[in-house]
Scaffold this motif. Sequence first.
Motif, PDB file in Angstrom:
ATOM      1  N   LEU A   4       0.839  -1.192   0.000  1.00  0.00           N
ATOM      2  CA  LEU A   4       0.000   0.000   0.000  1.00  0.00           C
ATOM      3  C   LEU A   4       0.870   1.236   0.000  1.00  0.00           C
ATOM      4  N   LEU A   5       0.573   2.159  -0.910  1.00  0.00           N
ATOM      5  CA  LEU A   5       1.186   3.480  -0.907  1.00  0.00           C
ATOM      6  C   LEU A   5       0.240   4.416  -0.164  1.00  0.00           C
ATOM      7  N   THR A   6       0.730   5.081   0.867  1.00  0.00           N
ATOM      8  CA  THR A   6      -0.124   5.871   1.752  1.00  0.00           C
ATOM      9  C   THR A   6       0.291   7.340   1.742  1.00  0.00           C
ATOM     10  N   ILE A   7      -0.715   8.213   1.598  1.00  0.00           N
ATOM     11  CA  ILE A   7      -0.504   9.655   1.712  1.00  0.00           C
ATOM     12  C   ILE A   7      -1.376  10.170   2.845  1.00  0.00           C
ATOM     13  N   ASN A   8      -0.748  10.725   3.873  1.00  0.00           N
ATOM     14  CA  ASN A   8      -1.456  11.314   5.011  1.00  0.00           C
ATOM     15  C   ASN A   8      -1.406  12.834   4.879  1.00  0.00           C
ATOM     16  N   VAL A   9      -2.572  13.476   4.869  1.00  0.00           N
ATOM     17  CA  VAL A   9      -2.647  14.923   4.675  1.00  0.00           C
ATOM     18  C   VAL A   9      -3.119  15.605   5.953  1.00  0.00           C
ATOM     19  N   THR A  10      -2.366  16.631   6.365  1.00  0.00           N
ATOM     20  CA  THR A  10      -2.735  17.473   7.505  1.00  0.00           C
ATOM     21  C   THR A  10      -3.030  18.874   6.999  1.00  0.00           C
ATOM     22  N   ASN A  11      -4.163  19.400   7.387  1.00  0.00           N
ATOM     23  CA  ASN A  11      -4.569  20.750   6.977  1.00  0.00           C
ATOM     24  C   ASN A  11      -4.223  21.731   8.103  1.00  0.00           C
ATOM     25  N   ASN A  12      -3.131  22.484   7.910  1.00  0.00           N
ATOM     26  CA  ASN A  12      -2.729  23.477   8.907  1.00  0.00           C
ATOM     27  C   ASN A  12      -3.188  24.882   8.541  1.00  0.00           C
ATOM     28  N   ALA A  13      -4.066  24.988   7.556  1.00  0.00           N
ATOM     29  CA  ALA A  13      -4.659  26.281   7.232  1.00  0.00           C
ATOM     30  C   ALA A  13      -5.709  26.638   8.280  1.00  0.00           C
ATOM     31  N   ALA A  14      -6.174  27.877   8.230  1.00  0.00           N
ATOM     32  CA  ALA A  14      -7.146  28.336   9.222  1.00  0.00           C
ATOM     33  C   ALA A  14      -8.572  27.951   8.865  1.00  0.00           C
ATOM     34  N   GLN A  15      -8.792  27.456   7.643  1.00  0.00           N
ATOM     35  CA  GLN A  15     -10.143  27.140   7.195  1.00  0.00           C
ATOM     36  C   GLN A  15     -10.214  25.726   6.624  1.00  0.00           C
ATOM     37  N   ASP A  16     -11.446  25.237   6.473  1.00  0.00           N
ATOM     38  CA  ASP A  16     -11.655  23.952   5.815  1.00  0.00           C
ATOM     39  C   ASP A  16     -11.141  24.023   4.378  1.00  0.00           C
ATOM     40  N   ASN A  17     -10.603  22.907   3.884  1.00  0.00           N
ATOM     41  CA  ASN A  17     -10.156  22.844   2.496  1.00  0.00           C
ATOM     42  C   ASN A  17     -10.525  21.506   1.889  1.00  0.00           C
ATOM     43  N   ASN A  18     -10.894  21.532   0.610  1.00  0.00           N
ATOM     44  CA  ASN A  18     -11.064  20.314  -0.166  1.00  0.00           C
ATOM     45  C   ASN A  18      -9.715  19.924  -0.759  1.00  0.00           C
ATOM     46  N   PHE A  19      -9.374  18.658  -0.643  1.00  0.00           N
ATOM     47  CA  PHE A  19      -8.134  18.140  -1.221  1.00  0.00           C
ATOM     48  C   PHE A  19      -8.477  17.018  -2.205  1.00  0.00           C
ATOM     49  N   PHE A  20      -7.789  17.014  -3.349  1.00  0.00           N
ATOM     50  CA  PHE A  20      -7.966  15.904  -4.289  1.00  0.00           C
ATOM     51  C   PHE A  20      -6.616  15.327  -4.660  1.00  0.00           C
ATOM     52  N   PHE A  21      -6.640  14.069  -5.086  1.00  0.00           N
ATOM     53  CA  PHE A  21      -5.430  13.293  -5.333  1.00  0.00           C
ATOM     54  C   PHE A  21      -5.427  12.830  -6.788  1.00  0.00           C
ATOM     55  N   PHE A  22      -4.254  12.833  -7.391  1.00  0.00           N
ATOM     56  CA  PHE A  22      -4.133  12.379  -8.771  1.00  0.00           C
ATOM     57  C   PHE A  22      -2.725  11.852  -9.013  1.00  0.00           C
ATOM     58  N   GLN A  23      -2.564  11.131 -10.095  1.00  0.00           N
ATOM     59  CA  GLN A  23      -1.314  10.446 -10.402  1.00  0.00           C
ATOM     60  C   GLN A  23      -0.636  11.101 -11.608  1.00  0.00           C
ATOM     61  N   LYS A  24       0.688  11.047 -11.608  1.00  0.00           N
ATOM     62  CA  LYS A  24       1.415  11.504 -12.796  1.00  0.00           C
ATOM     63  C   LYS A  24       1.041  10.607 -13.969  1.00  0.00           C
ATOM     64  N   PRO A  25       0.692  11.195 -15.120  1.00  0.00           N
ATOM     65  CA  PRO A  25       0.262  10.351 -16.252  1.00  0.00           C
ATOM     66  C   PRO A  25       1.335   9.348 -16.667  1.00  0.00           C
ATOM     67  N   ALA A  26       0.891   8.180 -17.049  1.00  0.00           N
ATOM     68  CA  ALA A  26       1.794   7.162 -17.564  1.00  0.00           C
ATOM     69  C   ALA A  26       2.389   7.624 -18.892  1.00  0.00           C
TER      70      ALA A  26
END
Length: 226
Positions: A4-26
Amino acid sequence: MSTLLTINVTNNAAQDNNFFFFQKPAIYVGGKQVYSNSLYQRLLQPFGVSGTILTFQANMEYYAAVQEANSAAPPVGNSSGYQSSIQLINLTASGSQAANSTTMTYDPSTKALGLTPATYDSNVQPGAFRIKTAQYNSPPTFFNAGSAVKVNGGIVLSNFVNAQPLDNIDCQPILTYYVATGTYTQGIVMNFTASSQQAALCDFTPGYTTANVTYNNNGTWSVQMS
């Protein structure tokens, strides 16, 4: 069991944020235009408020995929397509006869779409797999073909090209992922070039399996790989 490849994201901004994930194209042989999909998206509250970390996990397995589409050039912000078929596949490796090739099947009368179990093809370049497309009329029928990944338990078409009938599509996946702020939901076509410029880079190619990503209050990113 796959890694498993795991990415843990912490939001240290002052507001809620939407985060999306994507892969480098093959890398696709033949110079065709390559399209990218968002793999996952979630709203995350500031860590100081919720104490919550967003976790994204992708299996280090390779999947060939074909998908029914409504056009030859899917627009950014729209779903890439509809009915899909995937097949677990290996990459060509030196000294082994890896199951690196799959053949698309399509029945125009029932619109049944499939991919055959992978077999060995000596003509596929190292590090790649091959999709052999079926015979069909294009237009009016369009298909995407490319690389899929198993993400948080589901399989998503990650990047792809517009398929042509009776063609060989060779695809060399890259184990590099990105995190960006935005609302591209899973399976929605995104602009890789624009999105990657302001995104956190998580490069797993050296053999890392975990990326700890922090979105800072000033809009920058911090990434620690292990």
